[in-house]
Motif scaffolding. Structure first.
Motif, PDB file in Angstrom:
ATOM      1  N   ALA A 182      54.732 -51.110  26.479  1.00  0.00           N
ATOM      2  CA  ALA A 182      55.374 -52.299  27.043  1.00  0.00           C
ATOM      3  C   ALA A 182      56.885 -52.285  26.855  1.00  0.00           C
ATOM      4  CB  ALA A 182      54.781 -53.559  26.411  1.00  0.00           C
ATOM      5  N   THR A 183      57.347 -51.795  25.689  1.00  0.00           N
ATOM      6  CA  THR A 183      58.772 -51.889  25.377  1.00  0.00           C
ATOM      7  C   THR A 183      59.565 -50.631  25.697  1.00  0.00           C
ATOM      8  OG1 THR A 183      58.406 -51.144  23.096  1.00  0.00           O
ATOM      9  CG2 THR A 183      58.281 -53.517  23.514  1.00  0.00           C
ATOM     10  N   ALA A 184      58.921 -49.472  25.656  1.00  0.00           N
ATOM     11  CA  ALA A 184      59.663 -48.220  25.824  1.00  0.00           C
ATOM     12  C   ALA A 184      60.423 -48.125  27.139  1.00  0.00           C
ATOM     13  CB  ALA A 184      58.723 -47.027  25.661  1.00  0.00           C
ATOM     14  N   PRO A 185      59.827 -48.506  28.286  1.00  0.00           N
ATOM     15  CA  PRO A 185      60.580 -48.378  29.535  1.00  0.00           C
ATOM     16  C   PRO A 185      61.879 -49.183  29.541  1.00  0.00           C
ATOM     17  CG  PRO A 185      58.237 -48.669  29.991  1.00  0.00           C
ATOM     18  CD  PRO A 185      58.431 -48.925  28.534  1.00  0.00           C
ATOM     19  N   ALA A 186      61.856 -50.388  28.936  1.00  0.00           N
ATOM     20  CA  ALA A 186      63.062 -51.213  28.916  1.00  0.00           C
ATOM     21  C   ALA A 186      64.076 -50.674  27.905  1.00  0.00           C
ATOM     22  CB  ALA A 186      62.701 -52.660  28.590  1.00  0.00           C
ATOM     23  N   LEU A 187      63.594 -50.310  26.706  1.00  0.00           N
ATOM     24  CA  LEU A 187      64.515 -49.864  25.660  1.00  0.00           C
ATOM     25  C   LEU A 187      65.154 -48.521  25.982  1.00  0.00           C
ATOM     26  CD1 LEU A 187      62.497 -50.875  22.477  1.00  0.00           C
ATOM     27  CD2 LEU A 187      64.546 -51.973  23.360  1.00  0.00           C
ATOM     28  N   LEU A 188      64.432 -47.663  26.679  1.00  0.00           N
ATOM     29  CA  LEU A 188      64.939 -46.326  26.988  1.00  0.00           C
ATOM     30  C   LEU A 188      65.376 -46.184  28.438  1.00  0.00           C
ATOM     31  CD1 LEU A 188      62.423 -44.074  24.997  1.00  0.00           C
ATOM     32  CD2 LEU A 188      64.576 -45.108  24.238  1.00  0.00           C
ATOM     33  N   GLY A 189      65.469 -47.299  29.150  1.00  0.00           N
ATOM     34  CA  GLY A 189      65.969 -47.245  30.522  1.00  0.00           C
ATOM     35  C   GLY A 189      65.084 -46.454  31.462  1.00  0.00           C
ATOM     36  N   GLY A 190      63.786 -46.478  31.232  1.00  0.00           N
ATOM     37  CA  GLY A 190      62.871 -45.749  32.089  1.00  0.00           C
ATOM     38  C   GLY A 190      62.701 -44.291  31.730  1.00  0.00           C
ATOM     39  N   HIS A 191      63.412 -43.820  30.716  1.00  0.00           N
ATOM     40  CA  HIS A 191      63.289 -42.428  30.297  1.00  0.00           C
ATOM     41  C   HIS A 191      62.122 -42.258  29.331  1.00  0.00           C
ATOM     42  CE1 HIS A 191      67.708 -42.785  31.295  1.00  0.00           C
ATOM     43  NE2 HIS A 191      67.329 -41.790  32.069  1.00  0.00           N
ATOM     44  N   ARG A 192      61.627 -41.019  29.214  1.00  0.00           N
ATOM     45  CA  ARG A 192      60.500 -40.753  28.308  1.00  0.00           C
ATOM     46  C   ARG A 192      60.816 -39.714  27.242  1.00  0.00           C
ATOM     47  NH1 ARG A 192      58.133 -35.960  30.377  1.00  0.00           N
ATOM     48  NH2 ARG A 192      56.257 -36.190  29.104  1.00  0.00           N
ATOM     49  N   VAL A 193      62.015 -39.107  27.302  1.00  0.00           N
ATOM     50  CA  VAL A 193      62.381 -38.074  26.333  1.00  0.00           C
ATOM     51  C   VAL A 193      63.672 -38.488  25.637  1.00  0.00           C
ATOM     52  CG1 VAL A 193      62.846 -35.636  25.938  1.00  0.00           C
ATOM     53  CG2 VAL A 193      61.338 -36.322  27.827  1.00  0.00           C
ATOM     54  N   LEU A 194      63.657 -38.458  24.310  1.00  0.00           N
ATOM     55  CA  LEU A 194      64.809 -38.808  23.489  1.00  0.00           C
ATOM     56  C   LEU A 194      65.091 -37.627  22.572  1.00  0.00           C
ATOM     57  CD1 LEU A 194      66.810 -40.983  22.332  1.00  0.00           C
ATOM     58  CD2 LEU A 194      64.966 -41.648  20.780  1.00  0.00           C
ATOM     59  N   SER A 195      66.189 -36.909  22.812  1.00  0.00           N
ATOM     60  CA  SER A 195      66.539 -35.738  22.013  1.00  0.00           C
ATOM     61  C   SER A 195      67.771 -36.018  21.183  1.00  0.00           C
ATOM     62  CB  SER A 195      66.782 -34.521  22.911  1.00  0.00           C
ATOM     63  OG  SER A 195      65.587 -34.119  23.551  1.00  0.00           O
ATOM     64  N   SER A 196      67.780 -35.485  19.959  1.00  0.00           N
ATOM     65  CA  SER A 196      68.868 -35.764  19.023  1.00  0.00           C
ATOM     66  C   SER A 196      69.195 -34.528  18.192  1.00  0.00           C
ATOM     67  CB  SER A 196      68.483 -36.901  18.061  1.00  0.00           C
ATOM     68  OG  SER A 196      68.087 -38.065  18.733  1.00  0.00           O
ATOM     69  N   VAL A 197      70.456 -34.449  17.795  1.00  0.00           N
ATOM     70  CA  VAL A 197      70.906 -33.519  16.761  1.00  0.00           C
ATOM     71  C   VAL A 197      71.723 -34.338  15.777  1.00  0.00           C
ATOM     72  CG1 VAL A 197      72.392 -31.553  16.212  1.00  0.00           C
ATOM     73  CG2 VAL A 197      70.920 -31.469  18.233  1.00  0.00           C
ATOM     74  N   LEU A 198      71.437 -34.178  14.497  1.00  0.00           N
ATOM     75  CA  LEU A 198      72.148 -34.909  13.454  1.00  0.00           C
ATOM     76  C   LEU A 198      72.702 -33.929  12.440  1.00  0.00           C
ATOM     77  CD1 LEU A 198      72.855 -37.557  11.856  1.00  0.00           C
ATOM     78  CD2 LEU A 198      70.609 -37.309  10.763  1.00  0.00           C
ATOM     79  N   VAL A 199      73.958 -34.131  12.059  1.00  0.00           N
ATOM     80  CA  VAL A 199      74.530 -33.383  10.938  1.00  0.00           C
ATOM     81  C   VAL A 199      75.168 -34.376   9.985  1.00  0.00           C
ATOM     82  CG1 VAL A 199      76.746 -32.937  12.102  1.00  0.00           C
ATOM     83  CG2 VAL A 199      76.006 -31.456  10.243  1.00  0.00           C
ATOM     84  N   ALA A 200      74.906 -34.192   8.706  1.00  0.00           N
ATOM     85  CA  ALA A 200      75.491 -35.026   7.663  1.00  0.00           C
ATOM     86  C   ALA A 200      76.001 -34.119   6.552  1.00  0.00           C
ATOM     87  CB  ALA A 200      74.455 -35.999   7.098  1.00  0.00           C
ATOM     88  N   GLY A 201      77.202 -34.419   6.069  1.00  0.00           N
ATOM     89  CA  GLY A 201      77.786 -33.628   5.007  1.00  0.00           C
ATOM     90  C   GLY A 201      78.676 -32.508   5.478  1.00  0.00           C
ATOM     91  N   ALA A 202      78.827 -32.356   6.808  1.00  0.00           N
ATOM     92  CA  ALA A 202      79.689 -31.320   7.387  1.00  0.00           C
ATOM     93  C   ALA A 202      80.331 -31.890   8.646  1.00  0.00           C
ATOM     94  CB  ALA A 202      78.891 -30.063   7.714  1.00  0.00           C
ATOM     95  N   PRO A 203      81.522 -31.410   9.028  1.00  0.00           N
ATOM     96  CA  PRO A 203      82.183 -31.922  10.225  1.00  0.00           C
ATOM     97  C   PRO A 203      81.483 -31.461  11.500  1.00  0.00           C
ATOM     98  CG  PRO A 203      83.423 -30.090   9.298  1.00  0.00           C
ATOM     99  CD  PRO A 203      82.336 -30.409   8.311  1.00  0.00           C
ATOM    100  N   ALA A 204      81.692 -32.225  12.562  1.00  0.00           N
ATOM    101  CA  ALA A 204      81.158 -31.839  13.869  1.00  0.00           C
ATOM    102  C   ALA A 204      81.904 -30.616  14.383  1.00  0.00           C
ATOM    103  CB  ALA A 204      81.301 -32.996  14.855  1.00  0.00           C
ATOM    104  N   PRO A 205      81.203 -29.657  14.986  1.00  0.00           N
ATOM    105  CA  PRO A 205      81.875 -28.472  15.521  1.00  0.00           C
ATOM    106  C   PRO A 205      82.791 -28.830  16.697  1.00  0.00           C
ATOM    107  CG  PRO A 205      79.491 -28.155  15.374  1.00  0.00           C
ATOM    108  CD  PRO A 205      79.755 -29.605  15.156  1.00  0.00           C
ATOM    109  N   ASP A 206      83.787 -28.013  16.915  1.00  0.00           N
ATOM    110  CA  ASP A 206      84.662 -28.191  18.070  1.00  0.00           C
ATOM    111  C   ASP A 206      83.873 -27.990  19.366  1.00  0.00           C
ATOM    112  OD1 ASP A 206      86.806 -28.602  16.379  1.00  0.00           O
ATOM    113  OD2 ASP A 206      87.433 -26.491  16.413  1.00  0.00           O
ATOM    114  N   GLY A 207      84.311 -28.693  20.418  1.00  0.00           N
ATOM    115  CA  GLY A 207      83.709 -28.520  21.728  1.00  0.00           C
ATOM    116  C   GLY A 207      82.376 -29.191  21.912  1.00  0.00           C
ATOM    117  N   THR A 208      82.066 -30.189  21.070  1.00  0.00           N
ATOM    118  CA  THR A 208      80.771 -30.870  21.159  1.00  0.00           C
ATOM    119  C   THR A 208      80.960 -32.375  21.327  1.00  0.00           C
ATOM    120  OG1 THR A 208      80.640 -31.016  18.740  1.00  0.00           O
ATOM    121  CG2 THR A 208      79.588 -29.113  19.788  1.00  0.00           C
ATOM    122  N   ASP A 209      81.916 -32.772  22.153  1.00  0.00           N
ATOM    123  CA  ASP A 209      82.245 -34.187  22.281  1.00  0.00           C
ATOM    124  C   ASP A 209      81.245 -34.966  23.128  1.00  0.00           C
ATOM    125  OD1 ASP A 209      84.461 -33.765  20.720  1.00  0.00           O
ATOM    126  OD2 ASP A 209      85.830 -33.517  22.412  1.00  0.00           O
TER     127      ASP A 209
END
Length: 248
Positions: A182-209
């Motif tokens: 019921a909630t996923a279509p509204a919260l994700l704008g109709g999308h079904r795939v949510l992909s993520s990359v997380l880094v903690a404790g190190a700076p973000a690499p160049d060219g990844t804005d």
């Protein structure tokens, strides 16, 4: 909460830098029921400071009543690279539930790099999924994940997902997602795939804005939404993040 009929499979994995020869890798799998399916750590490579381990499903995952627990410890100065041979599917559960619980502790200067594969929540599935990570001073976490709501051509199941990453006692990322048909279509704008990359404790690499969020707690999160997995591909970002942790 799962019922008393749950099957718990707890996998413990610890990597310790010894200073001589190869780092020490210790693992154990505990089952509450002989029929429980688990994650079996398979050592692919290790040297003086780094262990590369594949998390191999030992049986069908996830089914109703499954509780998968993964306890990770990376001691001071050690590195753990986790890989998965394939994605995970939470199948239809006919009113049942399953749980997937990961806890990780990183010692001073430790590194955990986890190249996660898609986690699919099929129609009719109901999953509680948690990730809790605590980083000591100088530790680095890098993790890739993809949450897929429903297999191709079907609707989503339900997933309650909580992520909690702490540097000492300070939060880097605390996030809760409760997604159902019921909630996923509204919260994700109709999308079904949510992909993520997380880094903690190190700076973000160049060219990844692109698709990048700089977190107040000092980490960086990249995130994409899409109707299909190829629309959310963050492989270039992941390679840059992973390679950046290796140069430390």
């Amino acid at each position: 909460m799962l019922t008393s009929t749950e099957r718990t499979a707890r996998t413990r994995l610890r990597v310790t830098r010894t200073g001589t020869g190869r780092c020490r890798v210790r693992s154990a799998v505990t089952l509450s029921d002989p029929a429980a399916s688990s994650l079996r750590p398979v050592l692919v490579h290790h040297d003086a400071s780094t262990a590369r381990v594949s998390l191999v499903p030992d049986g069908a995952l996830l089914l109703a009543g499954d509780r998968v627990e993964l306890d990770l410890a990376v001691d001071a100065g050690a590195r753990l690279d986790l890989v998965e041979p394939g994605g995970t599917v939470a199948f239809a559960m006919r009113g049942g539930r399953a749980a997937w619980d990961v806890r990780a502790t990183l010692g001073p200067g430790a590194v955990l790099a986890w190249a996660g594969e898609p986690f699919v929540v099929a129609a009719g599935a109901e999953v509680d999924r948690t990730l809790r990570v605590r980083l000591a001073a100088g530790a680095v976490l890098a993790i890739r994940e993809s949450l897929v709501l429903g297999r191709h051509g079907e609707g989503p199941g339900r997933v309650r997902q909580r992520t909690e990453v702490l540097a000492g006692t300070e939060p880097v990322l605390v996030e809760e997602l409760d997604l159902d048909p019921a909630t996923a279509p509204a919260l994700l704008g109709g999308h079904r795939v949510l992909s993520s990359v997380l880094v903690a404790g190190a700076p973000a690499p160049d060219g990844t804005d692109a698709d990048r969020y700089d977190l107040e707690g000092g980490g960086t999160l990249w995130r994409r939404l899409g109707a299909q997995a190829h629309e959310t591909d963050l492989s270039a970002v992941w390679r840059a993040v992973r390679d950046g942790t290796r140069s430390r």
